[in-house]
Design a protein around this motif. Structure first.
Motif, mmCIF file in Angstrom:
data_model
loop_
_atom_site.group_PDB
_atom_site.id
_atom_site.type_symbol
_atom_site.label_atom_id
_atom_site.label_comp_id
_atom_site.label_asym_id
_atom_site.label_seq_id
_atom_site.Cartn_x
_atom_site.Cartn_y
_atom_site.Cartn_z
ATOM 1 N N ALA A 142 0.827 -1.212 0.000
ATOM 2 C CA ALA A 142 0.000 0.000 0.000
ATOM 3 C C ALA A 142 0.858 1.259 0.000
ATOM 4 O O ALA A 142 0.584 2.221 -0.738
ATOM 5 N N THR A 143 1.903 1.279 0.819
ATOM 6 C CA THR A 143 2.747 2.477 0.892
ATOM 7 C C THR A 143 3.576 2.661 -0.377
ATOM 8 O O THR A 143 3.850 3.793 -0.801
ATOM 9 N N PHE A 144 3.966 1.551 -1.000
ATOM 10 C CA PHE A 144 4.695 1.660 -2.269
ATOM 11 C C PHE A 144 3.782 2.246 -3.351
ATOM 12 O O PHE A 144 4.183 3.127 -4.125
ATOM 13 N N PHE A 171 3.150 13.607 4.764
ATOM 14 C CA PHE A 171 2.649 12.376 4.138
ATOM 15 C C PHE A 171 3.806 11.563 3.562
ATOM 16 O O PHE A 171 3.886 10.343 3.746
ATOM 17 N N THR A 172 4.709 12.246 2.868
ATOM 18 C CA THR A 172 5.840 11.559 2.236
ATOM 19 C C THR A 172 6.744 10.906 3.276
ATOM 20 O O THR A 172 7.167 9.745 3.121
ATOM 21 N N ILE A 176 7.204 6.853 3.713
ATOM 22 C CA ILE A 176 8.528 6.220 3.590
ATOM 23 C C ILE A 176 8.843 5.382 4.827
ATOM 24 O O ILE A 176 9.328 4.246 4.725
ATOM 25 N N LEU A 177 8.560 5.939 6.006
ATOM 26 C CA LEU A 177 8.816 5.196 7.248
ATOM 27 C C LEU A 177 7.987 3.912 7.302
ATOM 28 O O LEU A 177 8.493 2.846 7.675
ATOM 29 N N PHE A 216 2.469 4.493 11.202
ATOM 30 C CA PHE A 216 2.959 5.491 10.247
ATOM 31 C C PHE A 216 2.101 5.519 8.980
ATOM 32 O O PHE A 216 1.900 6.579 8.377
ATOM 33 N N MET A 217 1.604 4.373 8.556
ATOM 34 C CA MET A 217 0.735 4.347 7.385
ATOM 35 C C MET A 217 -0.556 5.115 7.654
ATOM 36 O O MET A 217 -1.061 5.845 6.788
ATOM 37 N N MET A 218 -1.100 4.963 8.867
ATOM 38 C CA MET A 218 -2.312 5.696 9.229
ATOM 39 C C MET A 218 -2.044 7.203 9.258
ATOM 40 O O MET A 218 -2.870 8.008 8.800
ATOM 41 N N LEU A 219 -0.873 7.580 9.777
ATOM 42 C CA LEU A 219 -0.510 9.003 9.790
ATOM 43 C C LEU A 219 -0.328 9.533 8.371
ATOM 44 O O LEU A 219 -0.731 10.665 8.057
ATOM 45 N N ALA A 220 0.284 8.724 7.512
ATOM 46 C CA ALA A 220 0.471 9.134 6.120
ATOM 47 C C ALA A 220 -0.875 9.324 5.431
ATOM 48 O O ALA A 220 -1.073 10.285 4.668
#
Length: 237
Positions: A142-144, A171-172, A176-177, A216-220
């Motif tokens: 998902a993050t990729f 967001f970026t 990435i994290l 971190f994904m939720m924050l992004a």
């Protein structure tokens, strides 16, 4: 009363008489578990203490198998017999062997319980590891994808339209994290066991990394939504 009957001449001829099951008075007393009566009968020289019933059991076999007497009472009866004529001289040994067999059985059951508990814990660890692997894989994918298809899209020069927004920058960073932590979690699950690390240590580390990447994904996601929906106030809003 028992002593009186034993001393009676008429009763002495009947003391070793057997019933339909082959039990003598001593056998029956053994089944009753009365220590005093057993002690009197077993110490009488006229009583056949080696008599067996139809089941092939002596009175000693009965008292050892029924557990109606405590160990002290059994030892006392056996000791008196040993001193008198050596009959059942293995009394102590039989009791000791019985206790050892019971202890061995208890030890075996405890060992089986420990093995069962260990097996359950190992299976639980495997289940947690599989869940972490699945979640980490989803997060990495998902993050990729979010890094390729960025919020707000691209301008005519291939640059992010929202690149100057603080929320887009956040967001970026968060994306990435999340991507690297989830990827690292996947890598650890395959590499650490091969390097000799315990499954428990691997599980704790991967669970921590996967949880952090999920956060971190939720924050992004939050910052990406805000970057797209927030009104454009200035250059770095």
């Amino acid at each position: 009363m028992v002593k009186f009957l034993l001393e009676s001449v008429a009763f002495q001829d009947l003391i070793d008489e057997k019933d339909n099951e082959g039990n003598t008075a001593l056998h029956i007393a053994s089944y009753g578990g009365d220590f005093k009566i057993l002690q009197i009968l077993a110490n009488d020289s006229n009583v056949d203490r080696g008599a067996t019933n139809k089941g092939g059991m002596t009175f000693a076999d009965i008292i050892l198998s029924t557990n109606l007497l405590n160990d002290t009472e059994i030892l006392e009866i056996m000791s008196e017999l040993e001193r008198e004529d050596g009959l059942l001289g293995l009394g102590r040994k039989l009791i000791r062997e019985t206790k050892e067999a019971e202890n061995a059985e208890m030890g075996k059951q405890e060992e089986q319980q420990r093995e069962h508990k260990k097996s359950e814990e190992e299976q639980r660890g495997k289940d947690i590891a599989n869940v972490c692997l699945l979640i980490a894989t989803i997060i990495a994918s998902a993050t990729f994808a979010a890094a390729i298809q960025i919020p707000g899209g691209y301008d005519g020069k291939g640059r992010a339209i929202l690149r100057r927004k603080t929320k887009f920058i956040l967001f970026t960073v968060y994306d990435i994290l999340a991507f690297f932590l989830s990827t690292f979690s996947i890598l650890i699950q395959f590499s650490l066991p091969a390097l000799g690390f315990t499954r428990y240590f691997t599980m704790i580390l991967t669970t921590t990394l996967t949880s952090a990447s999920l956060a971190f994904m939720m924050l992004a996601f939050e910052q990406g939504i805000k970057a797209v929906l927030s009104p454009k106030k200035n250059r770095f809003s």
